[in-house]
Design a protein around this motif. Sequence first.
Motif, PDB file in Angstrom:
ATOM      1  N   SER A  34      25.615  45.341  -2.775  1.00 19.33           N
ATOM      2  CA  SER A  34      25.638  46.445  -3.729  1.00 19.33           C
ATOM      3  C   SER A  34      25.137  45.980  -5.086  1.00 19.33           C
ATOM      4  O   SER A  34      25.027  44.778  -5.344  1.00 19.33           O
ATOM      5  N   PHE A  35      24.849  46.945  -5.954  1.00 19.24           N
ATOM      6  CA  PHE A  35      24.334  46.680  -7.298  1.00 19.24           C
ATOM      7  C   PHE A  35      25.398  47.057  -8.321  1.00 19.24           C
ATOM      8  O   PHE A  35      26.017  48.117  -8.233  1.00 19.24           O
ATOM      9  N   HIS A  36      25.584  46.178  -9.316  1.00 20.56           N
ATOM     10  CA  HIS A  36      26.580  46.398 -10.361  1.00 20.56           C
ATOM     11  C   HIS A  36      26.002  45.964 -11.701  1.00 20.56           C
ATOM     12  O   HIS A  36      25.318  44.943 -11.784  1.00 20.56           O
ATOM     13  N   GLY A  37      26.323  46.713 -12.746  1.00 23.75           N
ATOM     14  CA  GLY A  37      25.890  46.349 -14.084  1.00 23.75           C
ATOM     15  C   GLY A  37      26.966  45.615 -14.851  1.00 23.75           C
ATOM     16  O   GLY A  37      28.059  45.343 -14.342  1.00 23.75           O
ATOM     17  N   SER A  38      26.673  45.329 -16.116  1.00 26.96           N
ATOM     18  CA  SER A  38      27.627  44.595 -16.937  1.00 26.96           C
ATOM     19  C   SER A  38      28.894  45.400 -17.202  1.00 26.96           C
ATOM     20  O   SER A  38      29.947  44.833 -17.486  1.00 26.96           O
ATOM     21  N   SER A  39      28.792  46.716 -17.095  1.00 28.10           N
ATOM     22  CA  SER A  39      29.962  47.568 -17.345  1.00 28.10           C
ATOM     23  C   SER A  39      30.468  48.259 -16.091  1.00 28.10           C
ATOM     24  O   SER A  39      31.302  49.153 -16.162  1.00 28.10           O
ATOM     25  N   SER A  40      29.945  47.836 -14.915  1.00 28.27           N
ATOM     26  CA  SER A  40      30.316  48.502 -13.666  1.00 28.27           C
ATOM     27  C   SER A  40      31.678  48.040 -13.173  1.00 28.27           C
ATOM     28  O   SER A  40      32.069  46.889 -13.360  1.00 28.27           O
ATOM     29  N   GLY A  46      31.952  37.819   2.569  1.00 26.18           N
ATOM     30  CA  GLY A  46      30.856  38.746   2.844  1.00 26.18           C
ATOM     31  C   GLY A  46      30.415  39.635   1.708  1.00 26.18           C
ATOM     32  O   GLY A  46      29.782  40.667   1.961  1.00 26.18           O
ATOM     33  N   THR A  47      30.702  39.300   0.458  1.00 30.63           N
ATOM     34  CA  THR A  47      30.316  40.145  -0.665  1.00 30.63           C
ATOM     35  C   THR A  47      29.051  39.607  -1.326  1.00 30.63           C
ATOM     36  O   THR A  47      28.973  38.420  -1.646  1.00 30.63           O
ATOM     37  N   VAL A  48      28.064  40.488  -1.546  1.00 31.61           N
ATOM     38  CA  VAL A  48      26.834  40.142  -2.255  1.00 31.61           C
ATOM     39  C   VAL A  48      26.597  41.195  -3.323  1.00 31.61           C
ATOM     40  O   VAL A  48      26.522  42.388  -3.025  1.00 31.61           O
ATOM     41  N   HIS A  49      26.501  40.769  -4.587  1.00 31.88           N
ATOM     42  CA  HIS A  49      26.280  41.691  -5.704  1.00 31.88           C
ATOM     43  C   HIS A  49      25.002  41.337  -6.444  1.00 31.88           C
ATOM     44  O   HIS A  49      24.709  40.160  -6.685  1.00 31.88           O
ATOM     45  N   PHE A  50      24.244  42.370  -6.825  1.00 34.15           N
ATOM     46  CA  PHE A  50      23.047  42.218  -7.637  1.00 34.15           C
ATOM     47  C   PHE A  50      23.271  42.889  -8.988  1.00 34.15           C
ATOM     48  O   PHE A  50      23.951  43.924  -9.070  1.00 34.15           O
ATOM     49  N   ARG A 109      33.318  39.644 -11.065  1.00 34.42           N
ATOM     50  CA  ARG A 109      32.623  38.772 -12.022  1.00 34.42           C
ATOM     51  C   ARG A 109      31.518  39.584 -12.685  1.00 34.42           C
ATOM     52  O   ARG A 109      30.373  39.565 -12.230  1.00 34.42           O
ATOM     53  N   PRO A 110      31.813  40.315 -13.738  1.00 28.34           N
ATOM     54  CA  PRO A 110      30.817  41.201 -14.359  1.00 28.34           C
ATOM     55  C   PRO A 110      29.570  40.444 -14.784  1.00 28.34           C
ATOM     56  O   PRO A 110      29.626  39.280 -15.190  1.00 28.34           O
ATOM     57  N   PHE A 111      28.441  41.118 -14.694  1.00 23.18           N
ATOM     58  CA  PHE A 111      27.167  40.516 -15.066  1.00 23.18           C
ATOM     59  C   PHE A 111      26.987  40.546 -16.578  1.00 23.18           C
ATOM     60  O   PHE A 111      27.756  41.171 -17.313  1.00 23.18           O
ATOM     61  N   ASP A 112      25.924  39.853 -17.027  1.00 26.30           N
ATOM     62  CA  ASP A 112      25.720  39.634 -18.460  1.00 26.30           C
ATOM     63  C   ASP A 112      24.548  40.405 -19.035  1.00 26.30           C
ATOM     64  O   ASP A 112      23.992  40.031 -20.056  1.00 26.30           O
ATOM     65  N   GLY A 113      24.134  41.500 -18.363  1.00 25.91           N
ATOM     66  CA  GLY A 113      22.987  42.258 -18.847  1.00 25.91           C
ATOM     67  C   GLY A 113      21.690  41.644 -18.355  1.00 25.91           C
ATOM     68  O   GLY A 113      21.686  40.686 -17.574  1.00 25.91           O
ATOM     69  N   PRO A 114      20.549  42.163 -18.802  1.00 24.31           N
ATOM     70  CA  PRO A 114      19.257  41.657 -18.322  1.00 24.31           C
ATOM     71  C   PRO A 114      19.076  40.168 -18.598  1.00 24.31           C
ATOM     72  O   PRO A 114      19.406  39.676 -19.675  1.00 24.31           O
ATOM     73  N   GLY A 115      18.555  39.465 -17.596  1.00 28.57           N
ATOM     74  CA  GLY A 115      18.309  38.039 -17.745  1.00 28.57           C
ATOM     75  C   GLY A 115      19.493  37.185 -17.358  1.00 28.57           C
ATOM     76  O   GLY A 115      20.598  37.662 -17.139  1.00 28.57           O
ATOM     77  N   HIS A 116      19.267  35.884 -17.260  1.00 31.86           N
ATOM     78  CA  HIS A 116      20.260  34.864 -16.932  1.00 31.86           C
ATOM     79  C   HIS A 116      20.838  35.085 -15.540  1.00 31.86           C
ATOM     80  O   HIS A 116      20.138  34.847 -14.567  1.00 31.86           O
TER      81      HIS A 116
END
Length: 475
Positions: free
Chosen positions: A161-167, A190-194, A172-179
């Motif tokens: 699934s796809f998650h953003g920095s505020s999702s 079995g969890t994969v996040h983009f 483990r929340p993402f850090d926005g575009p890049g990095h």
Amino acid sequence: MPQLMLLLLQVFAFIRSAKGAALNRVEEKEVLDYLLQFGYLQKPLEQFSDAFTEEEIEDAVRSFQLVSGLPATGHMDAVTLSQMRQPRCGVEDPFNERTLKYLLLGRWRKKHLTYQIYSHSEDMGAGATRTAIQTAFKYWSDVTRLTFQEVWTRHADIRLSFHGSSSRGCSRPFDGPGHVLAHADIPELGTVHFDSDEHWTEGTPRGVNLRIIAAHEIGHALGLGHSRQPAALMAPTYSGYQPRFRLHRDDIEGIQALYGKKTVPLTTTTVTSLARTTAPAVSLKPSKIPNPCKDGLDAIMLGPYDKTYAFRGDYVWTVTDFGTNPPLKISALWKGLPGWLDAAVHSPRTGRTYFFKGNKLWRYRGFKVDPGYPKPLTRIPAKIDAALYWPVNKKIFIFKDTSYRQWDELGSHFTNHPTKISKLFTGAPSHLDAAFTWENGKVYFFKGGIYWRLNDQLRVEKGYPLSTAERWMHC
């Protein structure tokens, strides 16, 4: 708090002395955060434990430099800091320090795994997202005994699934575009996040290639850790778009150590693969689902993403190293394209794919139709037999009955008069069903359940024709 401040000051002092020139406070904190975030330094377990020693920090820096392909000095410099800022996977970097080979973090207790795609990239859309992820799974199933099946109605082993920095829904929340681009859990979670804030793409060096990143994260979900080989898929840093991507030896040895080698034998004819897509589509002219082992071909081509596509009726299937993927509706990949095609050809020169039917021509870039198409055929006859791209003169050959014409797609120029097929293609048949140039540079002609292979001088090779069903469809 005093202990933590002492720790920070000692780290910063070492970084300044190791580099020979002081970093600013922001850069110093960035270095420390990176080493801690990705497992090069471990936070003390005890509240009042001593701070890191200079030796510990130097070892951490050296380990990072080794996996990044940098001189392993153990000293911070601008190049090392710049490498730390590159886009990468969010999983930590515990490496195999003894052999410098692949690291195994776990394994599934079964070889047939299901997966489900819960959301898609807004940049690419549902269909292209699914195709990229299915292709990513194929990289691993092509070299192991693993098989993968997409499911929708029950709990899947691997969930993407796809998650953003505020999702919500991501621990483990993402850090926005890049990095940090994506992360995954090891078996059997079995969890994969983009990161949905990234610009996900396919077929272009712009943005972030979903196919390659998905293959990397699936590697984690199957039990592989990060590789210390900078050229390996499982290296922690994203190396950019690779149109002809192949797994590194370290990737293959690692996954085969977990699940064994592929047992299906390869034939002398090797064919590229593409996992099937399952997006719904409406047929313009209903036909039965073809049987690749029994039904003939309307067209065949080496198409987008270097995959081999075979067409029959309303359906298209992809030919793999080990057989064929199940047929799916043509319009599930190329929206608006009808079935019962006369010919299909992909041009590496322009990146465009051409489809011929009756007196019309469709042109696509990837799976998106170009504006203004379809267009009527005005300078070649309707209902052609086949078409292929020949890299020697970078022209498209159009076949009709016993003749061919050459087309320069950039100059829109056709040869004035049709030429007999036998004049150039020695020993080749006429009235073709399909034709194409494959990735080995050889020309292939198909007709009535058999095929001919031509050498570099465009002469039919000894031993041909052979059975299309046996050699191409692996029936």
